[in-house]
Design a protein around this motif. Structure first.
Motif, PDB file in Angstrom:
ATOM      1  N   SER A   1     -66.079  61.898 -21.518  1.00 15.65           N
ATOM      2  CA  SER A   1     -66.946  61.895 -22.694  1.00 15.65           C
ATOM      3  C   SER A   1     -68.391  62.266 -22.397  1.00 15.65           C
TER       4      SER A   1
ATOM      5  N   ASN B   1     -57.591  49.992 -25.177  1.00 14.09           N
ATOM      6  CA  ASN B   1     -57.641  49.954 -23.717  1.00 14.09           C
ATOM      7  C   ASN B   1     -57.576  48.524 -23.183  1.00 14.09           C
TER       8      ASN B   1
ATOM      9  N   SER C   1     -64.782  51.276 -21.760  1.00 13.63           N
ATOM     10  CA  SER C   1     -63.714  50.375 -22.212  1.00 13.63           C
ATOM     11  C   SER C   1     -62.589  50.284 -21.180  1.00 13.63           C
TER      12      SER C   1
ATOM     13  N   THR D   1     -59.509  49.804 -32.688  1.00 16.42           N
ATOM     14  CA  THR D   1     -60.439  50.736 -32.024  1.00 16.42           C
ATOM     15  C   THR D   1     -59.865  51.127 -30.660  1.00 16.42           C
ATOM     16  N   GLY D   2     -60.425  52.193 -30.112  1.00 16.37           N
ATOM     17  CA  GLY D   2     -60.026  52.630 -28.786  1.00 16.37           C
ATOM     18  C   GLY D   2     -60.394  51.601 -27.723  1.00 16.37           C
ATOM     19  N   TYR D   3     -61.532  50.975 -27.948  1.00 19.62           N
ATOM     20  CA  TYR D   3     -61.952  49.934 -27.009  1.00 19.62           C
ATOM     21  C   TYR D   3     -60.869  48.853 -26.936  1.00 19.62           C
TER      22      TYR D   3
ATOM     23  N   ALA E   1     -59.141  60.150 -25.729  1.00 18.99           N
ATOM     24  CA  ALA E   1     -59.941  59.919 -26.938  1.00 18.99           C
ATOM     25  C   ALA E   1     -60.644  61.186 -27.419  1.00 18.99           C
ATOM     26  N   HIS E   2     -61.161  61.976 -26.475  1.00 19.88           N
ATOM     27  CA  HIS E   2     -61.908  63.180 -26.872  1.00 19.88           C
ATOM     28  C   HIS E   2     -61.062  64.445 -26.863  1.00 19.88           C
TER      29      HIS E   2
ATOM     30  N   ASP F   1     -59.656  59.044 -18.064  1.00 21.51           N
ATOM     31  CA  ASP F   1     -59.943  59.771 -19.302  1.00 21.51           C
ATOM     32  C   ASP F   1     -59.227  61.124 -19.198  1.00 21.51           C
TER      33      ASP F   1
ATOM     34  N   ASP G   1     -56.313  58.213 -21.229  1.00 22.66           N
ATOM     35  CA  ASP G   1     -57.062  57.951 -22.456  1.00 22.66           C
ATOM     36  C   ASP G   1     -57.634  59.289 -22.913  1.00 22.66           C
TER      37      ASP G   1
ATOM     38  N   HIS H   1     -64.379  55.953 -19.187  1.00 24.93           N
ATOM     39  CA  HIS H   1     -65.065  55.308 -20.310  1.00 24.93           C
ATOM     40  C   HIS H   1     -65.225  53.804 -20.052  1.00 24.93           C
TER      41      HIS H   1
ATOM     42  N   GLY I   1     -60.095  54.105 -35.957  1.00 28.10           N
ATOM     43  CA  GLY I   1     -58.900  53.479 -35.417  1.00 28.10           C
ATOM     44  C   GLY I   1     -58.479  54.142 -34.127  1.00 28.10           C
ATOM     45  N   ALA I   2     -57.382  53.655 -33.565  1.00 25.58           N
ATOM     46  CA  ALA I   2     -56.908  54.175 -32.291  1.00 25.58           C
ATOM     47  C   ALA I   2     -55.432  53.841 -32.144  1.00 25.58           C
TER      48      ALA I   2
ATOM     49  N   LYS J   1     -62.625  60.189 -33.764  1.00 24.24           N
ATOM     50  CA  LYS J   1     -63.338  61.331 -33.181  1.00 24.24           C
ATOM     51  C   LYS J   1     -62.835  62.610 -33.853  1.00 24.24           C
TER      52      LYS J   1
ATOM     53  N   THR K   1     -57.796  58.112 -30.012  1.00 23.60           N
ATOM     54  CA  THR K   1     -58.575  57.500 -31.093  1.00 23.60           C
ATOM     55  C   THR K   1     -58.455  58.355 -32.349  1.00 23.60           C
TER      56      THR K   1
HETATM   57  C1  LIG Z   1     -64.758  56.662 -27.727  1.00 25.83           C
HETATM   58  C2  LIG Z   1     -63.831  56.290 -26.628  1.00 25.83           C
HETATM   59  C3  LIG Z   1     -63.117  55.111 -26.673  1.00 25.83           C
HETATM   60  C4  LIG Z   1     -63.349  54.084 -27.738  1.00 25.83           C
HETATM   61  O1  LIG Z   1     -62.753  54.458 -28.926  1.00 25.83           O
HETATM   62  P1  LIG Z   1     -63.233  53.762 -30.268  1.00 25.83           P
HETATM   63  O2  LIG Z   1     -62.135  53.991 -31.212  1.00 25.83           O
HETATM   64  O3  LIG Z   1     -64.509  54.428 -30.643  1.00 25.83           O
HETATM   65  O4  LIG Z   1     -63.438  52.306 -29.936  1.00 25.83           O
HETATM   66  C5  LIG Z   1     -62.203  54.859 -25.687  1.00 25.83           C
HETATM   67  N1  LIG Z   1     -62.022  55.730 -24.668  1.00 25.83           N
HETATM   68  C6  LIG Z   1     -62.723  56.864 -24.568  1.00 25.83           C
HETATM   69  C7  LIG Z   1     -62.466  57.799 -23.433  1.00 25.83           C
HETATM   70  C8  LIG Z   1     -63.650  57.178 -25.551  1.00 25.83           C
HETATM   71  O5  LIG Z   1     -64.360  58.294 -25.457  1.00 25.83           O
END
Ligand SMILES: *Cc1c(COP(=O)(O)O)cnc(C)c1O
Length: 392
Positions: A180, A114, A137, A109-111, A207-208, A176, A205, A135, A246-247, A240, A237
């Motif tokens: 988010s 990080n 995380s 996961t992204g969490y 992710a989005h 980020d 990061d 975020h 996964g990430a 999304k 990630t």
């Molecule tokens: C959603 C998110 C994460 C976590 O990613 P997951 O794969 O859902 O655990 C990490 N960083 C940011 C900026 C996010 O928006």
């Protein structure tokens, strides 16, 4: 009888009284995003992160089903034991190509990505500088890694530079890419300059942003016109825009080898199911080939913004598929979200501590799976709901 869990019930009651208690809704089978079925009723979803409309793409379901038959349901072990399959490896190579880096490393996961990055790269004697709105995380990872943590005013590169100017063995500037909860992008060019001037590494990061921003969907760095060297550490990630799960972390060969050897959230955990990796790789290919998904998304964002501004709703300056509507108090956010839900629209109410006090909001997210009519219908429902308007 004495309470065996002293304090829990009272703390939950307190959250309830302050309109801050979280509840889950149970989605039932039978609907595909952007629709969900709740209590037997189909409702339009405006709060998923399925930006490109891939989560329910039948091609990905087919790839995943085939991979389950080939590989079984689970990886059976951690990557460093026997869990690293050819599916995981092929995905890592595809991610390295997609991000223009030497290597990529898959995390569950992204969490966890990080946690892994910061714990492997920083510790006592190091400095981690973070945007206040990063975020959770990233905030948690910095706290856990033992480094000194300094936070700066949101999106303020001068403040970031000032925080970086402190004695430290290694300095990380962490942000980020696309935020988010606000939907705005980090000032990456200025942050890169601040990092460079202070001998810091920029960790982004995205992710989005990945899959969504930039002409070819390479994310917020591409949108900012920066090349890959500007941010030596990139986190992304797969759950999304890419619609799966996964990430990953992308970067140099040395970075990835360091993470394989030092990132505890990589080493001490079961590898994701190979079928998940297979579906994610297929999603990456579709996202790259089908540029119309990003174009559709952009058009829907413009349609939503012009409609919402005409209604006097308080939008934030976001050009992304994350479109928050500020309403102020947690109570107002919850009530507006409930009203919309009754009308058939699922829009999340975001309350503190996820966002700063006084900025509770409805967080509308758009997806390439939406059609114009979905946006128009949502705007009509928003017009009828009792939501605070901007002063004219
Ligand atoms: C959603 C998110 C994460 C976590 O990613 P997951 O794969 O859902 O655990 C990490 N960083 C940011 C900026 C996010 O928006």
């Amino acid at each position: 009888m004495p309470d065996p869990e002293p304090g829990l019930a009272a703390a939950l009651d307190d959250l309830e009284a302050r309109q801050l208690r979280r509840h889950r809704r149970i989605a039932e089978a039978g609907a595909s995003l952007p629709w969900a079925r709740i209590d037997g009723r189909d409702i339009r979803v405006f709060c998923s992160n399925d930006y490109l409309g891939l989560a329910h793409d039948p091609r990905l379901a087919e790839v995943m089903a085939r991979a389950v038959r080939d590989w079984g349901a689970g990886a059976g072990a951690a990557h460093l034991v026997s869990g690293h399959t050819a599916e995981h490896h092929a995905l890592e190579e595809a991610l390295a190509r997609f991000t223009g880096r030497q290597r990529a490393l898959l995390f569950s996961t992204g969490y966890m990505a990080n946690l892994g990055v910061l714990s492997a790269l920083a510790g006592r004697g190091d400095l981690v500088v973070e945007d206040r709105l990063n975020h959770a995380s990233l905030i948690d990872a910095a706290r856990l890694c033992g480094a000194r943590v300094r936070r700066y005013r949101h999106a303020d590169a001068d403040a970031a530079a000032e925080r970086l100017d402190a004695p430290a063995r290694r300095r990380l500037l962490v942000t980020d890419g696309l935020f988010s909860m606000d939907g705005d992008v980090a000032p990456l060019a200025a942050l890169h300059a601040a990092a460079h001037a202070n001998g810091a590494w920029l960790v982004v990061d995205d992710a989005h942003g990945l899959g969504v921003l930039g002409d070819s969907g390479r994310g917020s760095l591409e949108a900012a016109g920066l090349d890959t060297t500007a941010a030596p550490v990139l986190v992304g990630t797969l759950g999304k825009a890419f619609g799966v799960f996964g990430a990953f972390v992308a970067g140099s060969d040395d970075l990835i080898e360091t993470l394989i050897n030092r990132a505890r959230s990589y080493i001490y955990t079961t590898a994701p199911p190979p079928a998940v990796a297979a579906a994610a790789r297929a999603a990456l290919a579709i996202a790259s080939e089908e540029g119309w998904r990003r174009q559709r998304l952009c058009a829907l964002v413009s349609r939503f913004r012009s409609g919402a501004l005409a209604l006097g709703l308080r939008l934030l300056p976001s050009a992304s598929p994350i479109q928050p509507i500020l309403v102020g108090t947690p109570k107002a956010a919850l009530e507006a979200s409930e009203t919309l839900f009754r009308k058939g629209f699922w829009v999340a109410a975001i309350r503190p501590p996820t966002v700063p006090a006084g900025t509770a909001r409805l967080r509308v997210t758009l997806s390439a799976a939406h059609v114009d009519q979905d946006v128009d219908d949502l705007l009509e429902a928003l017009a009828a709901a009792d939501i605070a308007r901007a002063a004219a």
